[in-house]
Every structure is written in C-alpha cells, then in structure tokens.
Write a protein that holds these residues in place. Structure first.
Motif, PDB file in Angstrom:
ATOM      1  N   SER A  77       9.811 -70.944 -33.261  1.00  0.00           N
ATOM      2  CA  SER A  77       8.425 -70.729 -33.671  1.00  0.00           C
ATOM      3  C   SER A  77       7.759 -69.889 -32.586  1.00  0.00           C
ATOM      4  CB  SER A  77       7.683 -72.056 -33.846  1.00  0.00           C
ATOM      5  OG  SER A  77       8.212 -72.799 -34.930  1.00  0.00           O
ATOM      6  N   VAL A  78       6.786 -69.097 -32.979  1.00  0.00           N
ATOM      7  CA  VAL A  78       6.120 -68.189 -32.040  1.00  0.00           C
ATOM      8  C   VAL A  78       4.638 -68.532 -31.968  1.00  0.00           C
ATOM      9  CG1 VAL A  78       5.497 -65.791 -31.557  1.00  0.00           C
ATOM     10  CG2 VAL A  78       7.778 -66.332 -32.412  1.00  0.00           C
ATOM     11  N   TYR A  79       4.116 -68.618 -30.751  1.00  0.00           N
ATOM     12  CA  TYR A  79       2.691 -68.868 -30.564  1.00  0.00           C
ATOM     13  C   TYR A  79       2.116 -67.873 -29.566  1.00  0.00           C
ATOM     14  CZ  TYR A  79       3.853 -71.291 -26.155  1.00  0.00           C
ATOM     15  OH  TYR A  79       4.306 -71.604 -24.895  1.00  0.00           O
ATOM     16  N   VAL A  80       0.794 -67.798 -29.540  1.00  0.00           N
ATOM     17  CA  VAL A  80       0.102 -66.875 -28.644  1.00  0.00           C
ATOM     18  C   VAL A  80      -0.986 -67.625 -27.888  1.00  0.00           C
ATOM     19  CG1 VAL A  80      -1.579 -66.171 -30.410  1.00  0.00           C
ATOM     20  CG2 VAL A  80      -1.105 -64.650 -28.488  1.00  0.00           C
ATOM     21  N   ARG A  81      -1.225 -67.196 -26.655  1.00  0.00           N
ATOM     22  CA  ARG A  81      -2.375 -67.646 -25.877  1.00  0.00           C
ATOM     23  C   ARG A  81      -3.363 -66.476 -25.853  1.00  0.00           C
ATOM     24  NH1 ARG A  81      -1.148 -72.306 -23.186  1.00  0.00           N
ATOM     25  NH2 ARG A  81       1.059 -72.768 -22.823  1.00  0.00           N
ATOM     26  N   PRO A  82      -4.376 -66.501 -26.754  1.00  0.00           N
ATOM     27  CA  PRO A  82      -5.257 -65.331 -26.899  1.00  0.00           C
ATOM     28  C   PRO A  82      -5.911 -64.871 -25.603  1.00  0.00           C
ATOM     29  CG  PRO A  82      -5.573 -66.828 -28.737  1.00  0.00           C
ATOM     30  CD  PRO A  82      -4.683 -67.541 -27.760  1.00  0.00           C
ATOM     31  N   ARG A  83      -6.332 -65.809 -24.753  1.00  0.00           N
ATOM     32  CA  ARG A  83      -6.981 -65.394 -23.505  1.00  0.00           C
ATOM     33  C   ARG A  83      -6.014 -64.623 -22.615  1.00  0.00           C
ATOM     34  NH1 ARG A  83      -9.431 -70.713 -23.763  1.00  0.00           N
ATOM     35  NH2 ARG A  83      -7.818 -71.500 -22.366  1.00  0.00           N
ATOM     36  N   GLU A  84      -4.750 -64.999 -22.661  1.00  0.00           N
ATOM     37  CA  GLU A  84      -3.741 -64.305 -21.864  1.00  0.00           C
ATOM     38  C   GLU A  84      -3.291 -63.011 -22.542  1.00  0.00           C
ATOM     39  OE1 GLU A  84       0.745 -65.199 -20.117  1.00  0.00           O
ATOM     40  OE2 GLU A  84      -0.477 -66.836 -20.894  1.00  0.00           O
ATOM     41  N   PHE A  85      -3.302 -63.018 -23.872  1.00  0.00           N
ATOM     42  CA  PHE A  85      -2.876 -61.836 -24.627  1.00  0.00           C
ATOM     43  C   PHE A  85      -3.791 -60.650 -24.340  1.00  0.00           C
ATOM     44  CE2 PHE A  85      -2.701 -59.155 -28.427  1.00  0.00           C
ATOM     45  CZ  PHE A  85      -1.331 -59.023 -28.609  1.00  0.00           C
ATOM     46  N   GLY A  86      -5.099 -60.912 -24.277  1.00  0.00           N
ATOM     47  CA  GLY A  86      -6.050 -59.862 -23.918  1.00  0.00           C
ATOM     48  C   GLY A  86      -6.084 -58.722 -24.922  1.00  0.00           C
ATOM     49  N   LYS A 109      -5.531 -63.881 -35.257  1.00  0.00           N
ATOM     50  CA  LYS A 109      -4.969 -64.956 -34.441  1.00  0.00           C
ATOM     51  C   LYS A 109      -4.985 -64.623 -32.951  1.00  0.00           C
ATOM     52  CE  LYS A 109      -1.822 -66.845 -37.968  1.00  0.00           C
ATOM     53  NZ  LYS A 109      -2.164 -68.273 -37.847  1.00  0.00           N
ATOM     54  N   THR A 110      -4.883 -63.349 -32.610  1.00  0.00           N
ATOM     55  CA  THR A 110      -4.817 -62.961 -31.197  1.00  0.00           C
ATOM     56  C   THR A 110      -6.177 -62.632 -30.602  1.00  0.00           C
ATOM     57  OG1 THR A 110      -4.394 -60.648 -31.821  1.00  0.00           O
ATOM     58  CG2 THR A 110      -2.476 -62.061 -31.443  1.00  0.00           C
ATOM     59  N   ALA A 111      -7.213 -62.554 -31.442  1.00  0.00           N
ATOM     60  CA  ALA A 111      -8.519 -62.101 -30.957  1.00  0.00           C
ATOM     61  C   ALA A 111      -9.427 -63.234 -30.508  1.00  0.00           C
ATOM     62  CB  ALA A 111      -9.222 -61.286 -32.045  1.00  0.00           C
ATOM     63  N   GLY A 112      -9.018 -64.484 -30.685  1.00  0.00           N
ATOM     64  CA  GLY A 112      -9.887 -65.599 -30.339  1.00  0.00           C
ATOM     65  C   GLY A 112      -9.892 -65.900 -28.852  1.00  0.00           C
ATOM     66  N   THR A 113     -10.511 -67.023 -28.521  1.00  0.00           N
ATOM     67  CA  THR A 113     -10.579 -67.460 -27.119  1.00  0.00           C
ATOM     68  C   THR A 113      -9.860 -68.784 -26.913  1.00  0.00           C
ATOM     69  OG1 THR A 113     -12.698 -68.566 -27.553  1.00  0.00           O
ATOM     70  CG2 THR A 113     -12.780 -66.284 -26.766  1.00  0.00           C
ATOM     71  N   GLN A 114      -9.102 -69.231 -27.927  1.00  0.00           N
ATOM     72  CA  GLN A 114      -8.396 -70.496 -27.801  1.00  0.00           C
ATOM     73  C   GLN A 114      -7.267 -70.388 -26.779  1.00  0.00           C
ATOM     74  OE1 GLN A 114      -8.848 -68.646 -30.560  1.00  0.00           O
ATOM     75  NE2 GLN A 114      -8.924 -69.902 -32.409  1.00  0.00           N
ATOM     76  N   GLY A 115      -6.832 -71.532 -26.320  1.00  0.00           N
ATOM     77  CA  GLY A 115      -5.731 -71.541 -25.374  1.00  0.00           C
ATOM     78  C   GLY A 115      -4.370 -71.505 -26.041  1.00  0.00           C
ATOM     79  N   PHE A 116      -4.322 -71.771 -27.365  1.00  0.00           N
ATOM     80  CA  PHE A 116      -3.030 -71.868 -28.052  1.00  0.00           C
ATOM     81  C   PHE A 116      -3.251 -71.651 -29.543  1.00  0.00           C
ATOM     82  CE2 PHE A 116       0.115 -74.115 -30.487  1.00  0.00           C
ATOM     83  CZ  PHE A 116       1.311 -73.984 -29.790  1.00  0.00           C
ATOM     84  N   VAL A 117      -2.487 -70.729 -30.149  1.00  0.00           N
ATOM     85  CA  VAL A 117      -2.557 -70.479 -31.595  1.00  0.00           C
ATOM     86  C   VAL A 117      -1.147 -70.180 -32.097  1.00  0.00           C
ATOM     87  CG1 VAL A 117      -3.468 -69.015 -33.436  1.00  0.00           C
ATOM     88  CG2 VAL A 117      -4.898 -69.547 -31.457  1.00  0.00           C
ATOM     89  N   TRP A 118      -0.734 -70.880 -33.157  1.00  0.00           N
ATOM     90  CA  TRP A 118       0.552 -70.558 -33.772  1.00  0.00           C
ATOM     91  C   TRP A 118       0.462 -69.203 -34.462  1.00  0.00           C
ATOM     92  CZ3 TRP A 118       4.683 -72.954 -32.393  1.00  0.00           C
ATOM     93  CH2 TRP A 118       4.692 -74.323 -32.119  1.00  0.00           C
ATOM     94  N   HIS A 126      16.277 -64.027 -36.187  1.00  0.00           N
ATOM     95  CA  HIS A 126      16.209 -62.586 -35.927  1.00  0.00           C
ATOM     96  C   HIS A 126      14.763 -62.108 -35.787  1.00  0.00           C
ATOM     97  CE1 HIS A 126      15.695 -62.568 -40.361  1.00  0.00           C
ATOM     98  NE2 HIS A 126      15.019 -61.453 -40.158  1.00  0.00           N
ATOM     99  N   GLU A 127      13.818 -62.784 -36.464  1.00  0.00           N
ATOM    100  CA  GLU A 127      12.414 -62.412 -36.305  1.00  0.00           C
ATOM    101  C   GLU A 127      11.919 -62.780 -34.906  1.00  0.00           C
ATOM    102  OE1 GLU A 127       9.881 -63.916 -39.341  1.00  0.00           O
ATOM    103  OE2 GLU A 127      10.989 -62.979 -40.989  1.00  0.00           O
ATOM    104  N   ALA A 128      12.288 -63.970 -34.441  1.00  0.00           N
ATOM    105  CA  ALA A 128      11.881 -64.390 -33.097  1.00  0.00           C
ATOM    106  C   ALA A 128      12.475 -63.466 -32.038  1.00  0.00           C
ATOM    107  CB  ALA A 128      12.310 -65.832 -32.849  1.00  0.00           C
ATOM    108  N   GLU A 129      13.717 -63.043 -32.243  1.00  0.00           N
ATOM    109  CA  GLU A 129      14.349 -62.125 -31.292  1.00  0.00           C
ATOM    110  C   GLU A 129      13.616 -60.783 -31.264  1.00  0.00           C
ATOM    111  OE1 GLU A 129      18.328 -61.956 -32.658  1.00  0.00           O
ATOM    112  OE2 GLU A 129      18.831 -64.007 -32.014  1.00  0.00           O
ATOM    113  N   ALA A 130      13.159 -60.323 -32.432  1.00  0.00           N
ATOM    114  CA  ALA A 130      12.412 -59.064 -32.490  1.00  0.00           C
ATOM    115  C   ALA A 130      11.096 -59.181 -31.727  1.00  0.00           C
ATOM    116  CB  ALA A 130      12.155 -58.678 -33.947  1.00  0.00           C
ATOM    117  N   VAL A 131      10.446 -60.338 -31.827  1.00  0.00           N
ATOM    118  CA  VAL A 131       9.198 -60.562 -31.089  1.00  0.00           C
ATOM    119  C   VAL A 131       9.469 -60.570 -29.590  1.00  0.00           C
ATOM    120  CG1 VAL A 131       7.363 -62.233 -30.622  1.00  0.00           C
ATOM    121  CG2 VAL A 131       8.080 -61.796 -32.977  1.00  0.00           C
ATOM    122  N   GLU A 132      10.522 -61.247 -29.171  1.00  0.00           N
ATOM    123  CA  GLU A 132      10.840 -61.329 -27.743  1.00  0.00           C
ATOM    124  C   GLU A 132      11.146 -59.955 -27.159  1.00  0.00           C
ATOM    125  OE1 GLU A 132      14.005 -64.133 -27.616  1.00  0.00           O
ATOM    126  OE2 GLU A 132      12.675 -65.878 -27.540  1.00  0.00           O
TER     127      GLU A 132
END
Length: 221
Positions: A77-86, A109-118, A126-132
């Motif tokens: 599963s892939v998640y983002v930390r929006p504050r870190e994503f910037g 999903k990436t534009a918020g200020t939350q600390g964690f978003v799925w 193969h999708e997760a590998e493409a993200v990595e």
C-alpha cells in the motif's frame, strides 16, 4: 528639572529592580518545574511519542483436508505525508500514472496539511514498484495483509468477505471475526523533530496471526 538623587539611592533603586526581576524568574521557574511540571512533562511526552496499532494477519479458513479457502497475504500500500511531499507539482502526473489514479485525485491527496494520507491500498506489486522508482519525497510503501480466496466463488455465501481494514463484513468472516482477526497489538514509538515515527529499539515483530478455522466441507467436491 529635579536634580538626581544621591548615588547610593540610585544604586538601591537599581538593586530593587533587579531583585524584583529575579523574584519573578524564580517564581516562574517554580511554576514550570513544580506546579505545572508534571503536566508539561506529559504534554512533551505526547508530542514525542506515538502509539501505533499493529494489525495481525487474519487466520486462514480451510476445508476438511486443510485446503485453503481463505488466506491473507502481504501486498503493498502507498501513502503520502503531504507536509513532507511539499511542492512537487511537476511529478504529480507521473505519480498518478504509476498509481493508475486520476490526476485530480492524487493532487487532492497530496495538497493537504495532514501528517498521513493513503494514496492507494492493497495494490498490485508492480504498481508499488513503479511508485518507488519515482523516488518522490514524502511518498512511502508499506505492506498490508489482503484477503484472498484461492477457489474464487466456492462457498462464497458461506465464507463471506472482509473490508479493506481486514474486518469481517459477511458470512463466516464476520461471524467468526474475533477469532479469525486475532488480537491487534499497540506499541509505542518515538517521533523525531519532523514528527516522523522512528523505532529506536528496532522494527517490532508483527503480532501473531488470528486463529485457523477448519470447516467440514470438501473443496474438491
């Protein structure tokens, strides 16, 4: 114009001011360390500690011969930390393509200020590998248990199914959920200066999976 007082009087006045300031500092120190010290210590601990629930794999459901009818396997599963994503707007299209999600969904999903978003859960490897491979800051991959039914629709009305958070929703998966799901385990971890969770004592072992359930039916019949 009033003539200045004697030097001794001025010195006493200055000394009085400093004594008053010193008294205020001492009182403030007593307030912080003695009166409010325990409360402030608890608040600091909450800011630098995190409680995390580790969810065990659901136990397998098998037929009378031990053939698996339902089992859980690790999937990414892939998640983002929006504050870190910037601000990485130029890479959003590539991220959306790797996730096979609409660009607007990923942008939201990436534009918020939350600390964690799925971003996407229980996805093909193969999708997760493409993200990595994109190497994006603030985007992470984690393994979660996903329920599989090797015999597809066999006894589906009996077995039921589970939700994305591994909770039984229908059939035996729901009726026996407390047994199959197992007992989650809460652990405490530290937070660094950027509020990210770190395991100072090493990554903890996952909790034991739920109990195995054996049915009287025969998958081969």
């Amino acid at each position: 114009m009033t003539p200045p007082g004697p030097p001794q009087a001025r010195m006493l006045a200055v000394a009085g001011v400093f004594a008053g300031l010193l008294a205020l500092i001492v009182l403030r120190a007593i307030d912080l360390t003695v009166l409010r010290g325990p409360d402030l210590a608890r608040l600091a601990a909450l800011q630098h500690r995190a409680r995390i629930e580790l969810t065990p794999h659901r136990g397998p459901i098998v037929d009378r011969h031990g053939e698996a009818l339902a089992l859980s396997l690790d999937v990414p599963s892939v998640y983002v930390r929006p504050r870190e994503f910037g601000r990485q707007d130029a890479r959003l299209a590539a991220l959306a393509a790797a996730l096979h999600l609409p660009l607007q969904t990923v942008r939201g999903k990436t534009a918020g200020t939350q600390g964690f978003v799925w971003l996407k859960r229980q996805m093909p490897p193969h999708e997760a590998e493409a993200v990595e491979r994109l190497g994006l800051k603030g985007v992470y991959t984690v393994q979660e248990g996903r329920r599989f039914y090797p015999h597809n629709g066999l006894a589906a009305h009996v077995l039921g199914f589970v939700g994305v958070d591994s909770q039984g929703l229908e059939g035996l998966e729901r009726r026996l959920d407390p047994v199959i799901r197992g007992q989650p385990r809460d652990i405490e971890a530290d937070r660094d200066g950027r509020r990210q969770v770190i395991f100072t004592a090493g990554v903890p072992a996952p909790p034991a999976q739920g109990s195995r359930v054996e049915l009287t039916i025969d998958a081969g019949i």
